[in-house]
Design a protein around this motif. Structure first.
Motif, PDB file in Angstrom:
ATOM      1  N   ALA A 166       0.777  -1.027  -0.040  1.00 23.43           N
ATOM      2  CA  ALA A 166       0.141   0.097  -0.007  1.00 23.43           C
ATOM      3  C   ALA A 166       0.601   1.231   0.060  1.00 23.43           C
ATOM      4  O   ALA A 166       1.772   1.361   0.701  1.00 23.43           O
ATOM      5  N   THR A 167       0.409   2.388  -0.511  1.00 29.71           N
ATOM      6  CA  THR A 167       0.946   3.545  -0.585  1.00 29.71           C
ATOM      7  C   THR A 167       0.318   4.691   0.113  1.00 29.71           C
ATOM      8  O   THR A 167       0.606   5.657   0.532  1.00 29.71           O
ATOM      9  N   GLU A 168      -1.137   4.171   0.430  1.00 32.60           N
ATOM     10  CA  GLU A 168      -1.834   5.100   1.232  1.00 32.60           C
ATOM     11  C   GLU A 168      -2.839   4.176   1.904  1.00 32.60           C
ATOM     12  O   GLU A 168      -3.343   3.068   1.646  1.00 32.60           O
ATOM     13  N   VAL A 169      -2.761   4.761   3.361  1.00 35.00           N
ATOM     14  CA  VAL A 169      -3.561   4.164   4.341  1.00 35.00           C
ATOM     15  C   VAL A 169      -4.622   5.047   4.990  1.00 35.00           C
ATOM     16  O   VAL A 169      -3.763   6.172   5.336  1.00 35.00           O
ATOM     17  N   PHE A 170      -5.773   4.624   5.202  1.00 37.27           N
ATOM     18  CA  PHE A 170      -6.620   5.570   5.595  1.00 37.27           C
ATOM     19  C   PHE A 170      -7.092   4.899   7.363  1.00 37.27           C
ATOM     20  O   PHE A 170      -7.953   3.906   6.982  1.00 37.27           O
TER      21      PHE A 170
END
Length: 496
Positions: A41-45
């Protein structure tokens, strides 16, 4: 109707112990973020969603996603998986134990690239206690909570939803307590994953973590962006454990005293989540992920006068057993065979930090004249490298701050062509630079010139002036700028 999936029998005797391993909310979410990082992942929300008694927590990533079979395995306790030396996972328990430490219902949804199918699996403690079986449920999409799968209709990746929060940190209906939990999570993630957020980790992919839509800022324990932070030479320690040869890398830092920070707010921020005294000591990283933030691991006691000392220790998962990493990845122990060397090393760094702390320098003082050799007078050294290479320049170049006030001609990953600059008393005066193509005459290093006779005090000043005038006789403008800058640093040069 949700279909049961039997993963383990005889549940009631195990539920309590499996939920009480020792996770707090921040470490639980960090463990879930580990999985996102491993999934590319390059983005984690991260979303902490307040709904009074129906609050929930969602962790969503844009990683590679999982198939139905992979989700089944991921939710199995002690899942079957081979871990590499660079993986952040360890026991195959993190997803379950981290989540169920805070909730009674855990749902996982995932969608892989090239597929429109969203696979879902759920642990429900109420169902497990009723049936006395570790039986997971596979709901249809319309049966699942909307927050679980809504974002996966637009992206590939994995979504984890924690519902029926029943622990003190998250189960409270008090909104202020819930907001405070958000802040703690934000601080913790910014600290634990600061190398990933700053793209300093070995992993090549960038990483951004959001909490409730806000981008999390990395917290660097070593404040390398502060010009007066000292980055001392690193050392590698080798040892054997169970007939295996292992090594750890140790990098010491001495942070500036309060008077030398660029601002009061920067000093407060550098204190970290646990504040200054408790943030001194070892920062232990496993595969670039922070496991321990501060503390001396019983090699010495914390002290007000040594609070400027912080030391990073790096190891990979091959050394897990020697460091005794626990399931929650919250605690470690120093390997027995390397403790004596680390104790000696830490004592010297702490002594140097104590000396700098007690000096209480004036902000207007220059670091060259202020510190001298910070290891001067030490009776023993953990490594011969831990001595300053020159008698005047002590502050070293930061990897992320290539324009420190005082710079040595060292190289770093991000700054292979460091400039040699003299420190200035005022930001209004531009620094004088020694030209990079300048090289001293050979005689100065062959026992014939003044550099071989450098001493201290007035002799040192006379020697430096002699060398400068000889070497820069054909460059009067450069010589003038350097002598003018030096005159601002020490009284002896003003009288020269």
């Amino acid at each position: 109707m949700a279909k049961p999936v039997l993963l383990l029998p005889s549940a009631n005797r195990m539920i309590g112990s499996m939920r009480d391993i020792g996770y707090d909310l921040s470490t639980s979410i960090a463990d879930l973020v580990d999985n996102s990082i491993e999934a590319g992942a390059t983005e984690v929300f991260v979303n902490l969603i307040y709904k009074e008694n129906k609050s929930c927590i969602r962790i969503l990533d844009n990683g590679i996603g999982m198939s139905t079979e992979q989700i089944d395995e991921a939710l199995r306790y002690g899942s079957r998986r081979n871990y590499s030396s660079n993986d952040l996972g360890k026991f195959g328990l993190g997803l379950k134990t981290a989540s169920l430490s805070h909730c009674r219902k855990l749902s996982v949804a995932s969608r892989q690239k090239g597929s429109k199918e969203i696979s879902i699996l759920m642990w429900d403690m109420d169902h497990i206690e009723k049936e006395d079986r570790w039986e997971a449920l596979r709901p249809e999409l319309h049966e699942a909570t909307h927050e679980l799968y809504e974002k996966l209709q637009d992206i590939t990746g994995t979504s984890i939803l924690l519902e029926n929060l029943d622990r003190d940190s998250t189960g409270s209906s008090d909104k202020k307590s819930f907001i405070a939990s958000c802040r703690h999570v934000e601080e913790h993630l910014g600290m634990v994953f600061h190398r990933f957020l700053n793209q300093e980790a070995k992993r090549k992919l960038p990483l951004t973590i959001y909490i409730n839509g806000n981008k999390i800022k990395a917290w660097d324990p070593f404040v390398r962006n502060e010009p007066d932070t000292r980055i001392l030479p690193s050392q590698e320690f080798f040892y054997e454990h169970q007939e295996r040869k292992l090594s750890i890398n140790v990098q010491p830092y001495i942070l500036p005293p309060e008077q030398l920070f660029s601002s009061k707010s920067a000093h407060v921020e550098a204190g970290g989540p646990k504040k200054w005294n408790r943030q001194q000591g070892f920062y232990i990283y496993r595969n670039d992920r922070l496991i321990q933030s501060g503390g001396w691991n019983r090699v010495r006691a914390a002290d007000e006068h040594t609070k400027l000392a912080r030391i990073s220790i790096d190891f990979n998962s091959n050394a897990d057993e020697s460091f005794k990493v626990n399931i929650a990845k919250m605690t470690v122990q120093l390997p027995t065979k390397v403790r004596p060397e680390l104790t000696k090393f830490a004592s010297q760094i702490a002594s140097a930090a104590d000396k700098i702390y007690r000096e209480k320098p004036n902000k207007k003082q220059n670091s060259m004249s202020r510190t001298g050799n910070i290891f001067n007078g030490q009776n023993s050294e953990p490594n011969s490298q831990i001595t300053q290479k020159t008698s005047s320049a002590t502050n070293q170049t930061s990897q992320i701050n290539p324009t420190s006030r005082v710079e040595t001609n060292q190289t770093s990953q991000n700054n292979p062509t460091s400039r040699v600059e003299t420190n200035q008393a005022s930001q209004n005066n531009p620094p004088s630079r020694v030209e990079t193509n300048y090289s001293p005459t050979p005689d100065l290093y062959q026992g014939k010139g003044a550099i071989t006779e450098i001493g201290s005090g007035a002799n040192l000043v006379d020697t430096v002036i002699t060398v400068l005038k000889k070497e820069l006789s054909d460059k009067p403008e450069v010589l003038g700028r350097i002598l003018s800058s030096l005159a601002k640093l020490r009284l002896e040069f003003r009288n020269s």
